[in-house]
Design a protein around this motif. Structure first.
Motif, mmCIF file in Angstrom:
data_model
loop_
_atom_site.group_PDB
_atom_site.id
_atom_site.type_symbol
_atom_site.label_atom_id
_atom_site.label_comp_id
_atom_site.label_asym_id
_atom_site.label_seq_id
_atom_site.Cartn_x
_atom_site.Cartn_y
_atom_site.Cartn_z
ATOM 1 N N UNK A 42 0.842 -1.205 0.000
ATOM 2 C CA UNK A 42 0.000 0.000 0.000
ATOM 3 C C UNK A 42 0.869 1.243 0.000
ATOM 4 N N UNK A 43 1.956 1.192 0.756
ATOM 5 C CA UNK A 43 2.921 2.300 0.743
ATOM 6 C C UNK A 43 3.448 2.511 -0.674
ATOM 7 N N UNK A 44 3.829 1.422 -1.356
ATOM 8 C CA UNK A 44 4.381 1.538 -2.706
ATOM 9 C C UNK A 44 3.356 2.104 -3.691
ATOM 10 N N UNK A 45 2.104 1.716 -3.536
ATOM 11 C CA UNK A 45 1.054 2.250 -4.399
ATOM 12 C C UNK A 45 0.865 3.747 -4.148
ATOM 13 N N UNK A 46 0.864 4.128 -2.886
ATOM 14 C CA UNK A 46 0.722 5.551 -2.530
ATOM 15 C C UNK A 46 1.897 6.354 -3.084
ATOM 16 N N UNK A 47 3.092 5.797 -2.980
ATOM 17 C CA UNK A 47 4.269 6.494 -3.503
ATOM 18 C C UNK A 47 4.169 6.653 -5.024
ATOM 19 N N UNK A 48 3.684 5.616 -5.702
ATOM 20 C CA UNK A 48 3.525 5.680 -7.156
ATOM 21 C C UNK A 48 2.616 6.836 -7.546
ATOM 22 N N UNK A 49 1.460 6.923 -6.905
ATOM 23 C CA UNK A 49 0.521 7.997 -7.257
ATOM 24 C C UNK A 49 1.054 9.368 -6.841
ATOM 25 N N UNK A 50 1.794 9.419 -5.729
ATOM 26 C CA UNK A 50 2.405 10.682 -5.328
ATOM 27 C C UNK A 50 3.426 11.132 -6.372
ATOM 28 N N UNK A 84 3.464 10.432 -9.551
ATOM 29 C CA UNK A 84 2.750 10.926 -10.734
ATOM 30 C C UNK A 84 2.361 12.393 -10.548
ATOM 31 N N UNK A 85 1.807 12.701 -9.370
ATOM 32 C CA UNK A 85 1.370 14.080 -9.117
ATOM 33 C C UNK A 85 2.559 15.025 -8.978
ATOM 34 N N UNK A 86 3.538 14.639 -8.172
ATOM 35 C CA UNK A 86 4.667 15.529 -7.888
ATOM 36 C C UNK A 86 5.500 15.809 -9.137
ATOM 37 N N UNK A 87 5.576 14.828 -10.036
ATOM 38 C CA UNK A 87 6.352 14.997 -11.272
ATOM 39 C C UNK A 87 5.486 15.500 -12.426
ATOM 40 N N UNK A 115 2.758 9.831 -19.775
ATOM 41 C CA UNK A 115 2.615 8.445 -19.334
ATOM 42 C C UNK A 115 3.255 7.492 -20.346
ATOM 43 N N UNK A 116 3.259 7.896 -21.620
ATOM 44 C CA UNK A 116 3.950 7.102 -22.628
ATOM 45 C C UNK A 116 5.443 7.065 -22.366
ATOM 46 N N UNK A 117 5.990 8.205 -22.008
ATOM 47 C CA UNK A 117 7.421 8.273 -21.676
ATOM 48 C C UNK A 117 7.714 7.452 -20.424
ATOM 49 N N UNK A 118 6.810 7.508 -19.457
ATOM 50 C CA UNK A 118 6.964 6.708 -18.238
ATOM 51 C C UNK A 118 7.021 5.218 -18.586
ATOM 52 N N UNK A 176 -8.524 9.238 -6.789
ATOM 53 C CA UNK A 176 -9.286 10.481 -6.555
ATOM 54 C C UNK A 176 -8.426 11.536 -5.869
ATOM 55 N N UNK A 177 -7.148 11.221 -5.666
ATOM 56 C CA UNK A 177 -6.212 12.205 -5.102
ATOM 57 C C UNK A 177 -5.980 12.089 -3.618
#
Length: 198
Positions: free
Chosen positions: A54-62, A64-67, A75-78, A176-177
């Motif tokens: 769950x931590x890793x999922x939260x970090x992934x979405x963070x 995406x937002x922070x970058x 997302x294609x480049x990602x 949903x952020x």
């Protein structure tokens, strides 16, 4: 770990011990806040929210937002960087063994001529929407496909993610952020905690 009575502090390690204490605080606080913020207090859901995944999922979405990964080309480049990372890992058998990854699973985690267009199309139609199987590809280094599914389902029940089945039988996942906001606020608190002791 509490210090035994009458035991002097190890010379020269005070700042490192304070950092370790802050990191342990961070781990506990993340779990506490995620569980407190969950719309579901069902123990079945909370037990999955307490997983490291769950931590890793939260970090992934963070990330995406922070970058500011928001446009389809982002997302294609990602995905391209992810593919290159997988190729690099497969060239290092020792690293693959260390992270518990075999060649077959690594190949399955790559975006292909079939899966890349679906990733981009989903994102174009709804910014942030990722097919659950593609999300598992992006997270393959830190969790298995089944663990990803379990964490996504729990986070949806907790009110952090939305899952929607498409007419093609795939499952679209959208944040949903709330999860990345929680993660970011906690990072700020950790930064202040460490900075206040500097």
């Amino acid at each position: 770990m509490p210090k035994p009575k009458n035991t002097p502090e190890p010379s020269g390690w005070e700042k490192e011990l304070e950092l370790l204490e802050s990191l342990r605080w961070w781990q506990k606080e993340f779990l506490d806040r995620v569980c407190q913020a969950s719309q579901s207090q069902d123990e079945r859901v909370l037990s999955v929210l307490r997983l490291e995944a769950t931590y890793h999922l939260a970090e992934f979405y963070f990330q995406l937002r922070a970058r500011d990964i928001a446009a389809p080309e982002d997302v294609g480049r990602l995905a391209e960087l992810h593919n290159q990372y997988v190729v690099d890992i497969m060239k290092d058998p020792a690293k693959m063994e260390r992270i518990g990854l075999n060649r077959e699973r690594a190949l399955e985690a790559m975006f292909t001529a079939d899966t890349m267009p679906r990733l981009l199309q989903n994102w174009r139609e709804r910014s942030g929407a990722i097919d659950q199987s593609n999300l598992a590809r992006l997270l393959m280094v830190v969790m298995s496909t089944e663990t990803c599914r379990k964490v996504v389902v729990a986070c949806a029940e907790a009110g952090f993610l939305e899952r929607a089945r498409t007419p093609y039988g795939t499952m679209l996942v959208t944040s949903n952020g709330k999860l990345e906001e929680l993660f970011g606020r906690l990072l700020q608190d950790l930064h202040c905690r460490i900075g206040g002791r500097a």
